[in-house]
Enzyme design. Sequence first.
Site, PDB file in Angstrom:
ATOM      1  N   LYS A  50      42.530  45.991  44.720  1.00 52.35           N
ATOM      2  CA  LYS A  50      43.133  45.848  43.395  1.00 52.35           C
ATOM      3  C   LYS A  50      43.365  47.221  42.749  1.00 52.35           C
ATOM      4  O   LYS A  50      44.442  47.492  42.215  1.00 52.35           O
ATOM      5  CB  LYS A  50      42.236  44.993  42.489  1.00 52.35           C
ATOM      6  N   ALA A  68      37.964  45.241  39.867  1.00 46.45           N
ATOM      7  CA  ALA A  68      36.727  44.468  39.964  1.00 46.45           C
ATOM      8  C   ALA A  68      37.003  43.110  40.575  1.00 46.45           C
ATOM      9  O   ALA A  68      38.090  42.555  40.424  1.00 46.45           O
ATOM     10  CB  ALA A  68      36.093  44.304  38.584  1.00 46.45           C
ATOM     11  N   ASP A  69      35.994  42.589  41.269  1.00 45.20           N
ATOM     12  CA  ASP A  69      36.099  41.245  41.820  1.00 45.20           C
ATOM     13  C   ASP A  69      34.720  40.606  41.816  1.00 45.20           C
ATOM     14  O   ASP A  69      33.728  41.274  42.123  1.00 45.20           O
ATOM     15  CB  ASP A  69      36.656  41.259  43.241  1.00 45.20           C
ATOM     16  N   THR A  70      34.657  39.335  41.457  1.00 46.20           N
ATOM     17  CA  THR A  70      33.380  38.621  41.364  1.00 46.20           C
ATOM     18  C   THR A  70      33.421  37.383  42.250  1.00 46.20           C
ATOM     19  O   THR A  70      34.410  36.653  42.256  1.00 46.20           O
ATOM     20  CB  THR A  70      33.106  38.204  39.897  1.00 46.20           C
ATOM     21  N   GLY A 105      32.021  43.424  42.723  1.00 43.20           N
ATOM     22  CA  GLY A 105      32.372  44.724  43.284  1.00 43.20           C
ATOM     23  C   GLY A 105      33.232  45.456  42.265  1.00 43.20           C
ATOM     24  O   GLY A 105      34.058  44.834  41.593  1.00 43.20           O
TER      25      GLY A 105
END
Length: 193
Positions: A50, A68-70, A105
């Site tokens: 991203k 960010a990634d969840t 992340g």
Amino acid sequence: MKYILASASPRRKELLAQAGFAFDIIPADIEETISGGTPPEIVMNLARQKALHVCRTLSEDTCTVIGADTIVVYKDEILGKPSGRGEALDMLSLLSDRTHQVYTGVSLVTGSARTPAVHTFYEVTDVTFYPISRHDMQDYIATGDPFDKAGAYGIQGPFAIHVKCIKGDYNNVVGLPIARLYHELDRSAFHGH
């Protein structure tokens, strides 16, 4: 230093704003595909994709892009955003009366699109739910809240009444470990806040 949040998430936007960051928002318009690896590798890889995607669209090289990634993980099963009511119910049933992990992340990309400096890390938080009745699950799903959230729930909304215990960073569960982000920026070449 100028910051760019590579996410359309209102929750991440709110956390960055609360922390006093000045930033623009350019959502990363990429297909999120969860590929193999451990949960930390998966979230760091998606966050990096991203941030790099947005960095490549910029003409200036004086900013830091925050990707960010969840994901929600229960016993090695990754729970992304539910595709519909049935899947949301399955996810909430799986998590009811159990402890799961939330991984976020974060990738910080600064510099030019040709030679970006990339720093990526992750945070993990344990979340335990009380037993949740099927009626309560259906009422919650009817609000529409679960559909844009990993694991089919948002901890900061009406679902908070089912959270028994949290071990780790609460904001990580919301979608951005803001304290860790601040300290990573502080320790790295990205400092400038």
